[in-house]
Design a protein around this motif. Structure first.
Motif, PDB file in Angstrom:
ATOM      1  N   LYS A  92       2.404 -49.734  24.948  1.00 16.00           N
ATOM      2  CA  LYS A  92       1.012 -49.287  24.835  1.00 16.00           C
ATOM      3  C   LYS A  92       0.342 -49.388  26.190  1.00 16.00           C
ATOM      4  O   LYS A  92      -0.179 -48.427  26.717  1.00 16.00           O
ATOM      5  CB  LYS A  92       0.272 -50.150  23.814  1.00 16.00           C
ATOM      6  CG  LYS A  92       0.597 -49.803  22.385  1.00 16.00           C
ATOM      7  CD  LYS A  92      -0.325 -50.600  21.473  1.00 16.00           C
ATOM      8  CE  LYS A  92      -0.043 -50.302  20.017  1.00 16.00           C
ATOM      9  NZ  LYS A  92      -0.592 -51.368  19.173  1.00 16.00           N
ATOM     10  N   SER A  93       0.342 -50.601  26.733  1.00 16.85           N
ATOM     11  CA  SER A  93      -0.299 -50.826  28.032  1.00 16.85           C
ATOM     12  C   SER A  93       0.341 -52.045  28.670  1.00 16.85           C
ATOM     13  O   SER A  93       0.498 -53.081  28.012  1.00 16.85           O
ATOM     14  CB  SER A  93      -1.795 -51.063  27.830  1.00 16.85           C
ATOM     15  OG  SER A  93      -2.335 -51.751  28.943  1.00 16.85           O
ATOM     16  N   THR A  94       0.702 -51.937  29.927  1.00 16.77           N
ATOM     17  CA  THR A  94       1.311 -53.091  30.610  1.00 16.77           C
ATOM     18  C   THR A  94       0.301 -54.233  30.728  1.00 16.77           C
ATOM     19  O   THR A  94       0.692 -55.393  30.814  1.00 16.77           O
ATOM     20  CB  THR A  94       1.819 -52.701  32.009  1.00 16.77           C
ATOM     21  OG1 THR A  94       0.728 -52.161  32.781  1.00 16.77           O
ATOM     22  CG2 THR A  94       2.948 -51.691  31.946  1.00 16.77           C
ATOM     23  N   GLU A 116       6.369 -45.452  30.748  1.00 17.11           N
ATOM     24  CA  GLU A 116       5.354 -44.680  30.029  1.00 17.11           C
ATOM     25  C   GLU A 116       4.405 -45.632  29.319  1.00 17.11           C
ATOM     26  O   GLU A 116       4.834 -46.667  28.817  1.00 17.11           O
ATOM     27  CB  GLU A 116       6.063 -43.806  28.976  1.00 17.11           C
ATOM     28  CG  GLU A 116       5.129 -43.055  28.077  1.00 17.11           C
ATOM     29  CD  GLU A 116       5.863 -42.393  26.904  1.00 17.11           C
ATOM     30  OE1 GLU A 116       5.629 -41.201  26.693  1.00 17.11           O
ATOM     31  OE2 GLU A 116       6.649 -43.068  26.219  1.00 17.11           O
ATOM     32  N   GLN A 117       3.126 -45.300  29.292  1.00 14.97           N
ATOM     33  CA  GLN A 117       2.167 -46.044  28.472  1.00 14.97           C
ATOM     34  C   GLN A 117       1.557 -45.078  27.466  1.00 14.97           C
ATOM     35  O   GLN A 117       1.152 -43.976  27.826  1.00 14.97           O
ATOM     36  CB  GLN A 117       1.041 -46.618  29.327  1.00 14.97           C
ATOM     37  CG  GLN A 117       1.499 -47.650  30.351  1.00 14.97           C
ATOM     38  CD  GLN A 117       0.332 -48.247  31.132  1.00 14.97           C
ATOM     39  OE1 GLN A 117       0.103 -49.438  31.066  1.00 14.97           O
ATOM     40  NE2 GLN A 117      -0.395 -47.419  31.855  1.00 14.97           N
ATOM     41  N   THR A 118       1.501 -45.523  26.203  1.00 13.05           N
ATOM     42  CA  THR A 118       0.922 -44.650  25.184  1.00 13.05           C
ATOM     43  C   THR A 118      -0.567 -44.936  25.005  1.00 13.05           C
ATOM     44  O   THR A 118      -1.281 -44.140  24.403  1.00 13.05           O
ATOM     45  CB  THR A 118       1.642 -44.826  23.841  1.00 13.05           C
ATOM     46  OG1 THR A 118       1.620 -46.229  23.514  1.00 13.05           O
ATOM     47  CG2 THR A 118       3.088 -44.351  23.929  1.00 13.05           C
ATOM     48  N   GLY A 120      -2.520 -46.444  27.854  1.00 18.54           N
ATOM     49  CA  GLY A 120      -2.954 -46.943  29.165  1.00 18.54           C
ATOM     50  C   GLY A 120      -4.471 -46.868  29.240  1.00 18.54           C
ATOM     51  O   GLY A 120      -5.078 -45.961  28.671  1.00 18.54           O
ATOM     52  N   ARG A 121      -5.074 -47.874  29.908  1.00 15.45           N
ATOM     53  CA  ARG A 121      -6.538 -47.861  29.941  1.00 15.45           C
ATOM     54  C   ARG A 121      -7.098 -48.153  31.321  1.00 15.45           C
ATOM     55  O   ARG A 121      -6.469 -48.792  32.156  1.00 15.45           O
ATOM     56  CB  ARG A 121      -7.102 -48.838  28.913  1.00 15.45           C
ATOM     57  CG  ARG A 121      -6.568 -50.257  29.083  1.00 15.45           C
ATOM     58  CD  ARG A 121      -6.936 -51.078  27.854  1.00 15.45           C
ATOM     59  NE  ARG A 121      -6.203 -52.340  27.836  1.00 15.45           N
ATOM     60  CZ  ARG A 121      -6.672 -53.459  28.366  1.00 15.45           C
ATOM     61  NH1 ARG A 121      -7.826 -53.480  28.963  1.00 15.45           N
ATOM     62  NH2 ARG A 121      -5.948 -54.557  28.312  1.00 15.45           N
ATOM     63  N   GLY A 122      -8.302 -47.650  31.521  1.00 20.73           N
ATOM     64  CA  GLY A 122      -9.039 -47.924  32.742  1.00 20.73           C
ATOM     65  C   GLY A 122     -10.121 -48.946  32.454  1.00 20.73           C
ATOM     66  O   GLY A 122     -10.021 -49.718  31.501  1.00 20.73           O
ATOM     67  N   TRP A 128      -6.220 -44.017  30.334  1.00 23.79           N
ATOM     68  CA  TRP A 128      -5.524 -43.779  31.601  1.00 23.79           C
ATOM     69  C   TRP A 128      -4.258 -42.987  31.317  1.00 23.79           C
ATOM     70  O   TRP A 128      -3.383 -43.447  30.577  1.00 23.79           O
ATOM     71  CB  TRP A 128      -5.179 -45.103  32.296  1.00 23.79           C
ATOM     72  CG  TRP A 128      -4.496 -44.868  33.621  1.00 23.79           C
ATOM     73  CD1 TRP A 128      -3.163 -44.967  33.874  1.00 23.79           C
ATOM     74  CD2 TRP A 128      -5.116 -44.471  34.844  1.00 23.79           C
ATOM     75  NE1 TRP A 128      -2.912 -44.653  35.189  1.00 23.79           N
ATOM     76  CE2 TRP A 128      -4.098 -44.337  35.810  1.00 23.79           C
ATOM     77  CE3 TRP A 128      -6.436 -44.186  35.229  1.00 23.79           C
ATOM     78  CZ2 TRP A 128      -4.347 -43.949  37.124  1.00 23.79           C
ATOM     79  CZ3 TRP A 128      -6.684 -43.817  36.533  1.00 23.79           C
ATOM     80  CH2 TRP A 128      -5.645 -43.703  37.464  1.00 23.79           C
ATOM     81  N   SER A 129      -4.146 -41.797  31.863  1.00 20.45           N
ATOM     82  CA  SER A 129      -2.997 -40.931  31.619  1.00 20.45           C
ATOM     83  C   SER A 129      -1.755 -41.496  32.309  1.00 20.45           C
ATOM     84  O   SER A 129      -1.767 -41.725  33.514  1.00 20.45           O
ATOM     85  CB  SER A 129      -3.334 -39.522  32.138  1.00 20.45           C
ATOM     86  OG  SER A 129      -2.156 -38.794  32.354  1.00 20.45           O
ATOM     87  N   SER A 130      -0.687 -41.720  31.546  1.00 19.05           N
ATOM     88  CA  SER A 130       0.502 -42.412  32.069  1.00 19.05           C
ATOM     89  C   SER A 130       1.779 -41.693  31.650  1.00 19.05           C
ATOM     90  O   SER A 130       2.574 -42.191  30.858  1.00 19.05           O
ATOM     91  CB  SER A 130       0.546 -43.852  31.545  1.00 19.05           C
ATOM     92  OG  SER A 130      -0.715 -44.467  31.589  1.00 19.05           O
TER      93      SER A 130
END
Ligand code: BT5
Length: 324
Positions: A92-94, A116-118, A120-122, A128-130
């Motif tokens: 999902k997000s690192t 890949e992140q499904t 990802g966030r800013g 966040w497109s990953s």
């Protein structure tokens, strides 16, 4: 299990194309040669191309374009950063994983990397497109001895480190847009997300999320980002070795974090100002409750952006989106 597989991979890399004895590894782990052969088959499934020479062993012909532990570590020059890498094909997000690892006592410099992140966030939960296999999506767990008030400066430390790494890899000079954007020709190539785990007077960890666009084409970005985002490949016309870029980024990050902790923000401020595209410009600072316009004077000793308003007053900006 993965310890044997990693050892096999490490030896294949270190041998630089020369054969590695399967028997030796079998002996080291008390396994049969057939067991080692099974690990070779697994590596082939992962995309490695491995040759066999009778009686001599296995040799590496090609490694896949993956930012896994072995590929990154062969370029590492650091003492701590990147010595422990948790690698995911997808997640999902690192950042989420890094927070968990931090709670479990991860060592200073532990890195979480994903292809890949499904989700990802800013900042402020913005997406966040990953895209898979095209960028660097990583979170670095750092444990510098800082007060919580100093922690936001780590964003600027990371921005300088990423900028230096991009410079070395591509020869391009990026701009830093306060606080967390790295731009090339006015388009965003990297974003940094700094999150904190702290006691009232002591930082436990600063988790630095770094999202770097590397090998995307324009069409790899969602429509709303086309025109505002760019990748290193779009700028240089050549694909870039993401593992090497990760290793360089971690190298500069370790050096600059050390510099910062030992000598304070002064040296980082100087480096940062050399890359800033904000200083001296008329900008609009969009904050949660208000938007103000003025001329950016630079950053203070605390890393706060100083803005001179039209009526002459000076405002310190701690957190905002800047529009040039
Ligand atoms: C950031 O937020 O720029 C911080 C991005 C941090 C991403 C990393 S990847 C590894 C780690 N794991 C995570 O889940 N996150 C971190 P902010 O300043 O709020 O900018 C977000 C905005 O950038 C979005 O609203 C979009 O407009 C734009 N954006 C989204 N994806 C982008 C991309 N790949 N390239 C350029 N711009 C993008």
């Amino acid at each position: 299990n993965s310890i044997v597989k990693n050892e096999l991979l490490k030896r294949l890399f270190e041998a630089e194309g020369e054969p590695v004895s399967g028997q030796e590894i079998a002996d080291q782990f008390g396994l049969s040669r057939t067991a080692i052969w099974k690990y070779v088959k697994e590596l082939e499934k992962d995309g490695y191309v491995i040759g066999t020479i009778r009686k001599k062993g296995y040799y590496l012909i090609e490694s896949p374009d993956r930012v896994n532990e072995a590929n990154v570590q062969k370029y590492l020059t650091t003492k701590k950063y990147g010595q422990h890498i948790h690698y995911y094909e997808t997640c999902k997000s690192t950042q989420l994983i890094a927070h968990d690892e931090e709670q479990n006592g991860a060592a200073d410099g532990t890195v979480v990397i994903a292809e890949e992140q499904t989700a990802g966030r800013g900042r402020m939960a913005r997406p966040w497109s990953s895209t898979a296999g095209k960028g660097i999506w990583m979170s670095v767990i750092t444990r510098p001895s800082l007060t919580p008030q100093q922690a936001p400066q780590m964003t600027l430390v990371a921005a300088v480190a990423v900028t230096r790494a991009i410079q070395e890899m591509t020869g391009i000079d990026p701009d830093i847009k306060w606080p967390n954007d790295i731009l090339i020709k006015g388009k965003k190539v990297t974003g940094i997300l700094t999150e904190l785990q702290a006691d009232p007077d002591q930082v436990k960890a600063v988790i630095l999320g770094i999202g770097m666009n590397v090998n995307q084409n324009e069409s790899d970005f969602p429509e709303e980002l086309q025109g505002i985002a760019t990748s290193l490949k779009m700028l240089t016309g050549k694909p870039i070795d993401r593992s090497q870029l990760i290793a360089k980024t971690l190298g500069f990050l370790e050096i600059y974090t050390e510099l910062y902790v030992k000598h304070g923000f002064g040296p980082i401020k100087m480096l940062w100002e050399g890359y800033s595209n904000t200083t001296g410009k008329r900008i609009r600072a969009v904050m949660l409750n208000e938007t103000i316009v003025g001329t950016a004077l630079g950053i203070s000793e605390e890393g706060v952006l100083e803005l001179k308003l039209d009526d002459g007053t000076i405002r310190g900006i701690y957190s905002a989106d800047i529009e040039l």
